[in-house]
Design a protein around this motif. Structure first.
Motif, PDB file in Angstrom:
ATOM      1  N   LEU A 174       0.659  -1.289  -0.137  1.00 24.26           N
ATOM      2  CA  LEU A 174       0.196   0.046  -0.051  1.00 24.26           C
ATOM      3  C   LEU A 174       0.769   1.243   0.087  1.00 24.26           C
ATOM      4  O   LEU A 174       0.563   2.195  -0.599  1.00 24.26           O
ATOM      5  N   ALA A 175       2.013   1.108   0.555  1.00 23.57           N
ATOM      6  CA  ALA A 175       2.882   2.321   0.943  1.00 23.57           C
ATOM      7  C   ALA A 175       3.499   2.491  -0.618  1.00 23.57           C
ATOM      8  O   ALA A 175       3.971   3.612  -1.000  1.00 23.57           O
ATOM      9  N   SER A 176       4.044   1.549  -1.520  1.00 22.72           N
ATOM     10  CA  SER A 176       4.915   1.668  -2.574  1.00 22.72           C
ATOM     11  C   SER A 176       4.121   1.263  -3.687  1.00 22.72           C
ATOM     12  O   SER A 176       4.561   1.617  -4.926  1.00 22.72           O
ATOM     13  N   HIS A 177       3.156   0.545  -3.855  1.00 24.09           N
ATOM     14  CA  HIS A 177       2.387   0.050  -4.704  1.00 24.09           C
ATOM     15  C   HIS A 177       3.295  -0.758  -5.778  1.00 24.09           C
ATOM     16  O   HIS A 177       3.364  -0.585  -6.986  1.00 24.09           O
ATOM     17  N   SER A 178       4.335  -1.446  -5.265  1.00 25.17           N
ATOM     18  CA  SER A 178       5.424  -2.101  -5.943  1.00 25.17           C
ATOM     19  C   SER A 178       5.132  -3.635  -5.817  1.00 25.17           C
ATOM     20  O   SER A 178       5.429  -3.957  -4.702  1.00 25.17           O
ATOM     21  N   VAL A 179       5.010  -4.482  -6.872  1.00 25.09           N
ATOM     22  CA  VAL A 179       4.771  -5.725  -6.782  1.00 25.09           C
ATOM     23  C   VAL A 179       6.387  -6.322  -6.437  1.00 25.09           C
ATOM     24  O   VAL A 179       6.420  -7.308  -5.642  1.00 25.09           O
ATOM     25  N   GLY A 180       7.268  -5.643  -6.781  1.00 28.60           N
ATOM     26  CA  GLY A 180       8.522  -6.358  -6.379  1.00 28.60           C
ATOM     27  C   GLY A 180       8.896  -6.057  -4.905  1.00 28.60           C
ATOM     28  O   GLY A 180       9.382  -7.118  -4.375  1.00 28.60           O
ATOM     29  N   VAL A 181       8.610  -4.985  -4.292  1.00 24.04           N
ATOM     30  CA  VAL A 181       8.879  -4.689  -3.034  1.00 24.04           C
ATOM     31  C   VAL A 181       7.871  -5.796  -2.081  1.00 24.04           C
ATOM     32  O   VAL A 181       8.258  -6.487  -1.325  1.00 24.04           O
ATOM     33  N   ALA A 182       6.561  -6.185  -2.692  1.00 17.09           N
ATOM     34  CA  ALA A 182       5.826  -6.941  -2.112  1.00 17.09           C
ATOM     35  C   ALA A 182       6.495  -8.443  -2.130  1.00 17.09           C
ATOM     36  O   ALA A 182       6.452  -9.354  -1.134  1.00 17.09           O
ATOM     37  N   PHE A 183       7.104  -8.822  -3.175  1.00 14.70           N
ATOM     38  CA  PHE A 183       7.603 -10.119  -3.441  1.00 14.70           C
ATOM     39  C   PHE A 183       8.880 -10.300  -2.463  1.00 14.70           C
ATOM     40  O   PHE A 183       9.180 -11.139  -2.071  1.00 14.70           O
ATOM     41  N   GLY A 184       9.507  -9.064  -2.431  1.00 17.47           N
ATOM     42  CA  GLY A 184      10.642  -8.937  -1.375  1.00 17.47           C
ATOM     43  C   GLY A 184      10.426  -9.403  -0.160  1.00 17.47           C
ATOM     44  O   GLY A 184      11.154 -10.031   0.516  1.00 17.47           O
ATOM     45  N   VAL A 185       9.059  -8.742   0.219  1.00 13.49           N
ATOM     46  CA  VAL A 185       8.819  -9.159   1.737  1.00 13.49           C
ATOM     47  C   VAL A 185       8.261 -10.699   1.781  1.00 13.49           C
ATOM     48  O   VAL A 185       8.661 -11.174   2.917  1.00 13.49           O
ATOM     49  N   ILE A 186       7.607 -11.087   0.832  1.00  8.96           N
ATOM     50  CA  ILE A 186       7.265 -12.460   1.260  1.00  8.96           C
ATOM     51  C   ILE A 186       8.518 -13.598   0.821  1.00  8.96           C
ATOM     52  O   ILE A 186       8.858 -14.403   1.502  1.00  8.96           O
ATOM     53  N   PHE A 187       9.488 -13.034   0.145  1.00 10.02           N
ATOM     54  CA  PHE A 187      10.890 -13.858  -0.090  1.00 10.02           C
ATOM     55  C   PHE A 187      11.651 -13.662   1.325  1.00 10.02           C
ATOM     56  O   PHE A 187      12.091 -14.974   1.729  1.00 10.02           O
ATOM     57  N   GLY A 188      11.545 -12.590   2.020  1.00 11.05           N
ATOM     58  CA  GLY A 188      12.384 -12.641   3.156  1.00 11.05           C
ATOM     59  C   GLY A 188      11.502 -13.402   4.221  1.00 11.05           C
ATOM     60  O   GLY A 188      12.039 -13.742   5.260  1.00 11.05           O
ATOM     61  N   MET A 189      10.326 -13.453   4.334  1.00 13.46           N
ATOM     62  CA  MET A 189       9.389 -14.137   5.238  1.00 13.46           C
ATOM     63  C   MET A 189       9.758 -15.694   5.030  1.00 13.46           C
ATOM     64  O   MET A 189       9.859 -16.520   5.857  1.00 13.46           O
ATOM     65  N   ALA A 190       9.626 -16.105   3.604  1.00 12.38           N
ATOM     66  CA  ALA A 190       9.961 -17.566   3.473  1.00 12.38           C
ATOM     67  C   ALA A 190      11.309 -17.780   3.790  1.00 12.38           C
ATOM     68  O   ALA A 190      11.778 -19.026   4.341  1.00 12.38           O
ATOM     69  N   ALA A 191      12.500 -16.972   3.484  1.00  7.01           N
ATOM     70  CA  ALA A 191      13.691 -17.356   4.019  1.00  7.01           C
ATOM     71  C   ALA A 191      14.034 -17.531   5.656  1.00  7.01           C
ATOM     72  O   ALA A 191      14.535 -18.405   6.174  1.00  7.01           O
ATOM     73  N   LEU A 192      12.990 -16.506   6.145  1.00  9.38           N
ATOM     74  CA  LEU A 192      12.978 -16.809   7.882  1.00  9.38           C
ATOM     75  C   LEU A 192      12.471 -18.137   8.157  1.00  9.38           C
ATOM     76  O   LEU A 192      12.820 -18.758   8.968  1.00  9.38           O
ATOM     77  N   VAL A 193      11.470 -18.245   7.707  1.00  6.41           N
ATOM     78  CA  VAL A 193      10.529 -19.424   8.050  1.00  6.41           C
ATOM     79  C   VAL A 193      11.451 -20.907   7.679  1.00  6.41           C
ATOM     80  O   VAL A 193      11.567 -21.716   8.478  1.00  6.41           O
ATOM     81  N   LEU A 194      11.914 -20.791   6.612  1.00  4.14           N
ATOM     82  CA  LEU A 194      12.908 -21.909   6.158  1.00  4.14           C
ATOM     83  C   LEU A 194      14.057 -22.054   7.171  1.00  4.14           C
ATOM     84  O   LEU A 194      14.624 -23.167   7.303  1.00  4.14           O
TER      85      LEU A 194
END
Length: 381
Positions: A132-152
């Motif tokens: 919502l703050a950036s309207h950037s899909v890349g930023v959203a995927f970056g957050v998702i990737f960071g969450m996935a890396a932490l969980v793994l």
């Protein structure tokens, strides 16, 4: 078994619990220093903060490997409230909340379906405010990737710790199995040696003692010299002593250090072989295993009584009787055929046996009879 709250607090105390309590401190500080830049009404933010603090307090009580149980509701509450707080205060450090709850869901126990739902909520809760703050899909995927890396990473660490624990348990079991195998092999070897000693040495000594007894009787019959008879008698005594030692060695090899009924019978047999007199050991009542201290008292009493017979009435017939009942009774009577002239012995042997009997709550009586001398021991069975 469900732990009480007090048990959980006691078991969870430590540096790990302190670190898991940091989200509550972060939330309290962030809400207290809020300057009005938020997306939700402030009363709702305070309520969400209270839910996060309360649910975090319950999660602090979790321990590694412990089933999550009812704490799953605290995880869900923390994930929802924490994600909404991060949405309400996007410029704060509360971005850590979704990541923290996702890590907790998979780090300290094997996650189930609800835990993966918590991870999904945390992922959405962390991603939406950034999008919502950036309207950037890349930023959203970056957050998702960071969450996935932490969980793994958290899952991998938990699995590695679990494997190490299982390996330690396996090694401990293997070490125990090796020790048991070695102990069993040692016991088997000792049992084999005990059989050989019993079947060869003990039988040979018993036969030798009987032959010497026969030789002594023939020497007496033929009127041999006293020196010859004495030498044969001495040899017979040595054979009897050797037989007793061999039997004790067999008992030690079999870890049979506590005397039993067989050991009592062996004492009487050794006296018969040594003296050439009639010696009988009889039992009555229902035979059963007796406590070690009782058997030791019986053994020592019989041993002392036979020693006194050798001293005062050598060659006299002996009758030893062991009676099983509520009270265990051992009677040892030598029967030389006349009332003895000696008074009750004042030596320390029977005095010690009397004291031993009294310690067991029993009694020992020694005195003359019409035919000889009797020692009688009574102890609770």
């Amino acid at each position: 078994m469900e732990l009480t709250l007090r048990d959980r607090v006691r078991r969870s105390a430590g540096p790990g619990a302190v670190l898991r309590a940091l989200p509550s401190v972060l939330v309290a500080f962030t809400v207290a220093t809020d300057h009005g830049d938020h997306r939700l009404p402030f009363p709702l933010i305070v309520a969400l903060a209270a839910i996060v603090v309360i649910s975090n307090g319950w999660l602090v009580l979790l321990r590694d490997g412990e089933p999550i149980g009812r704490s799953v509701y605290a995880l869900l509450a923390f994930a929802l409230a924490g994600s909404l707080l991060w949405f309400a205060l996007p410029g704060s450090a509360l971005i850590a909340l979704p990541y923290w709850v996702a890590r907790v869901a998979v780090r300290y126990h094997r996650p189930g379906p609800v835990e993966w739902v918590v991870v999904g909520i945390a992922t959405v809760g962390a991603t939406v405010p950034f999008y919502l703050a950036s309207h950037s899909v890349g930023v959203a995927f970056g957050v998702i990737f960071g969450m996935a890396a932490l969980v793994l990473a958290s899952t991998n660490r938990r699995n590695r710790e679990t494997q190490m624990e299982e390996l330690e348990v396996s090694l401990a079991r293997r070490q125990t199995a090796l020790e048991e195998h070695g102990r069993a092999a040692a016991l088997a070897e000792r049992a084999r040696i005990a059989r050989d000693v019993h079947d060869v040495l003990a039988h040979s000594l018993a036969g030798l003692s009987l032959n010497l007894q026969g030789a002594r009787l023939m020497l007496v019959r033929d009127g041999a010299s006293a020196e010859a008879i004495e030498q044969v008698t001495r040899a017979q005594g040595l054979a009897a002593d050797g037989l007793a030692e061999a039997r004790r060695a067999v008992a030690a090899l079999r870890d049979d250090s506590v005397p039993d009924e067989r050991a009592l019978a062996d004492l009487v047999t050794a006296y018969r072989l040594e003296s050439g007199a009639t010696a009988t050991f009889e039992t009555s009542g229902t035979t059963r295993e007796l406590p070690a201290d009782v058997m030791n008292a019986l053994y020592r009493t019989l041993q002392e009584a036979l020693a006194n017979t050798r001293k005062h009435a050598l060659g006299a017939p002996v009758l030893a009787t062991l009676e099983y009942g509520d009270t265990i009774r051992l009677s040892v009577e030598d029967q030389p055929g006349r009332r003895p002239d000696r008074a009750e012995p004042g030596g320390y042997g029977l005095v010690g046996m009397r004291e031993r009997a009294e310690l067991l709550g029993g009694s020992l009586v020694a005195g003359p009879t019409a035919q000889g001398w009797r020692v009688e021991l009574k102890v609770p069975g």
